[in-house]
Structures are given as C-alpha cells and as structure tokens.
Design an enzyme around this catalytic site. Sequence first.
Site, PDB file in Angstrom:
ATOM      1  N   ASP A  12      -3.194  -0.978   5.418  1.00  0.00           N
ATOM      2  CA  ASP A  12      -1.916  -1.094   4.707  1.00  0.00           C
ATOM      3  C   ASP A  12      -1.355  -2.490   4.921  1.00  0.00           C
ATOM      4  O   ASP A  12      -1.407  -3.044   6.030  1.00  0.00           O
ATOM      5  CB  ASP A  12      -0.940  -0.031   5.215  1.00  0.00           C
ATOM      6  N   ASN A  37       2.403  10.920   0.393  1.00  0.00           N
ATOM      7  CA  ASN A  37       3.749  10.960  -0.170  1.00  0.00           C
ATOM      8  C   ASN A  37       3.657  11.282  -1.660  1.00  0.00           C
ATOM      9  O   ASN A  37       2.797  10.738  -2.358  1.00  0.00           O
ATOM     10  CB  ASN A  37       4.450   9.605   0.013  1.00  0.00           C
ATOM     11  N   THR A  65       5.455   5.061  -3.731  1.00  0.00           N
ATOM     12  CA  THR A  65       5.681   3.819  -4.482  1.00  0.00           C
ATOM     13  C   THR A  65       4.461   3.407  -5.287  1.00  0.00           C
ATOM     14  O   THR A  65       4.591   2.645  -6.243  1.00  0.00           O
ATOM     15  CB  THR A  65       6.064   2.661  -3.533  1.00  0.00           C
ATOM     16  N   GLY A 106       9.165   9.127  -1.157  1.00  0.00           N
ATOM     17  CA  GLY A 106       9.000   7.684  -1.056  1.00  0.00           C
ATOM     18  C   GLY A 106       7.694   7.154  -1.619  1.00  0.00           C
ATOM     19  O   GLY A 106       7.246   6.076  -1.228  1.00  0.00           O
ATOM     20  N   HIS A 139      -3.154   8.311  -2.229  1.00  0.00           N
ATOM     21  CA  HIS A 139      -3.637   7.601  -1.046  1.00  0.00           C
ATOM     22  C   HIS A 139      -3.186   8.386   0.170  1.00  0.00           C
ATOM     23  O   HIS A 139      -2.048   8.829   0.256  1.00  0.00           O
ATOM     24  CB  HIS A 139      -3.104   6.164  -0.997  1.00  0.00           C
ATOM     25  N   CYS A 169      -6.251   0.993  -8.337  1.00  0.00           N
ATOM     26  CA  CYS A 169      -7.437   0.862  -9.206  1.00  0.00           C
ATOM     27  C   CYS A 169      -7.922  -0.585  -9.195  1.00  0.00           C
ATOM     28  O   CYS A 169      -9.137  -0.835  -9.173  1.00  0.00           O
ATOM     29  CB  CYS A 169      -7.115   1.276 -10.637  1.00  0.00           C
TER      30      CYS A 169
HETATM   31  P1  AMP Z   1       3.550   5.102  -0.651  1.00  0.00           P
HETATM   32  O1  AMP Z   1       4.933   4.569  -0.380  1.00  0.00           O
HETATM   33  O2  AMP Z   1       3.218   6.375   0.034  1.00  0.00           O
HETATM   34  O3  AMP Z   1       3.271   5.147  -2.145  1.00  0.00           O
HETATM   35  O4  AMP Z   1       2.565   4.051   0.011  1.00  0.00           O
HETATM   36  C1  AMP Z   1       2.182   2.861  -0.595  1.00  0.00           C
HETATM   37  C2  AMP Z   1       1.658   1.981   0.502  1.00  0.00           C
HETATM   38  O5  AMP Z   1       0.900   0.938  -0.080  1.00  0.00           O
HETATM   39  C3  AMP Z   1       2.755   1.305   1.335  1.00  0.00           C
HETATM   40  O6  AMP Z   1       2.595   1.693   2.699  1.00  0.00           O
HETATM   41  C4  AMP Z   1       2.511  -0.178   1.116  1.00  0.00           C
HETATM   42  O7  AMP Z   1       2.752  -0.947   2.267  1.00  0.00           O
HETATM   43  C5  AMP Z   1       1.054  -0.206   0.701  1.00  0.00           C
HETATM   44  N1  AMP Z   1       0.655  -1.328  -0.122  1.00  0.00           N
HETATM   45  C6  AMP Z   1       1.290  -1.829  -1.207  1.00  0.00           C
HETATM   46  N2  AMP Z   1       0.600  -2.847  -1.729  1.00  0.00           N
HETATM   47  C7  AMP Z   1      -0.518  -2.989  -0.961  1.00  0.00           C
HETATM   48  C8  AMP Z   1      -1.642  -3.878  -0.987  1.00  0.00           C
HETATM   49  N3  AMP Z   1      -1.767  -4.831  -1.919  1.00  0.00           N
HETATM   50  N4  AMP Z   1      -2.591  -3.728  -0.035  1.00  0.00           N
HETATM   51  C9  AMP Z   1      -2.477  -2.782   0.923  1.00  0.00           C
HETATM   52  N5  AMP Z   1      -1.451  -1.912   0.987  1.00  0.00           N
HETATM   53  C10 AMP Z   1      -0.480  -2.017   0.068  1.00  0.00           C
HETATM   54 ZN    ZN Z   2      -5.175   3.979  -9.976  1.00  0.00          ZN
END
Ligand code: AMP
Ligand code: ZN
Length: 113
Positions: free
Chosen positions: A29, A86, A94, A92, A99, A6
């Site tokens: 990413d 995910n 996070t 996984g 997304h 957000c």
């Molecule tokens: P997930 O583990 O499926 O929730 O994917 C989260 C993704 O967000 C991971 O691949 C991270 O590398 C990516 N990520 C985290 N912080 C950022 C950021 N500030 N800008 C771009 N990607 C990010």
């Molecule tokens: Zn959000």
Amino acid sequence: MSCLFCRIAAGEIPASKVFEDADVLAFNDINPQAPTHVLVVPRRHIASLNDLTDEDDQIVGEVVRRAAAIAKTKGISESGFRTVFNTNREAGQTVFHIHLHLIGGRAMHWPPG
Ligand code: AMP
Ligand code: ZN
C-alpha cells in the site's frame, strides 16, 4: 482503462509488487497503516464485494489464501494480522476494484474506527 488497480495489474502504473501470478497481484500500500500493509487484488476487475457472483468464488478464495501466504512470508502468521475488504462509502472504500488489505506487524485495536 480508468481503474487504478486495473492499470497497476496491466503494468501501466508502477507498484511495489510482493506477488503476482496469472490471476492475482499483491503490492505494498502506498500509504501503509502498519509495518506490513499489502493489497491483494484479482487481476480481473470487480468493483466491490456487492458485485460478486458465484463465478467469483474461486478468485476470492485465491485472494484470501494468498493474503495468508504473504503473511507467512512476512513472519506475522503467528503474531497475527488483519484482513479487510472495505465496501462503499461508510467503510471508506476509495478504489473500486476489490482489494484485500493485509495489515500486520503491530498490535491493533478492536473495534476498528
Ligand atoms: P480503500 O480505501 O479500502 O479503497 O483502499 C485503497 C487503498 O489503496 C488505500 O489504502 C490507498 O493507500 C491505496 N492506494 C491508492 N493508490 C495506490 C497506489 N498507486 N499504489 C498502492 N496503493 C495505493
Ligand atoms: Zn479495476
């Protein structure tokens, strides 16, 4: 506003954007797993696929079709690409703002790890 994506959508945190319109944002990413690794997100906060309702059908369609369009601009439509949502711990997840990972530019294995 504590949600990372957000805050990126609001322009509070910088991102390497590859596409944006009124509803959808796509950015590289920060920790790419392949030559192309783009995250496609709705601007509106939805925590996970578990939270989707029928009102979200349009935005989910836009996100998926945008991923395919970005794959085309990256030149990986024909060679192939992977798209992944995910959801929760064992997958996984996070960042709890949905997304779609668009990953491509190299051969990938199946099943995933
Ligand atoms: P997930 O583990 O499926 O929730 O994917 C989260 C993704 O967000 C991971 O691949 C991270 O590398 C990516 N990520 C985290 N912080 C950022 C950021 N500030 N800008 C771009 N990607 C990010
Ligand atoms: Zn959000």
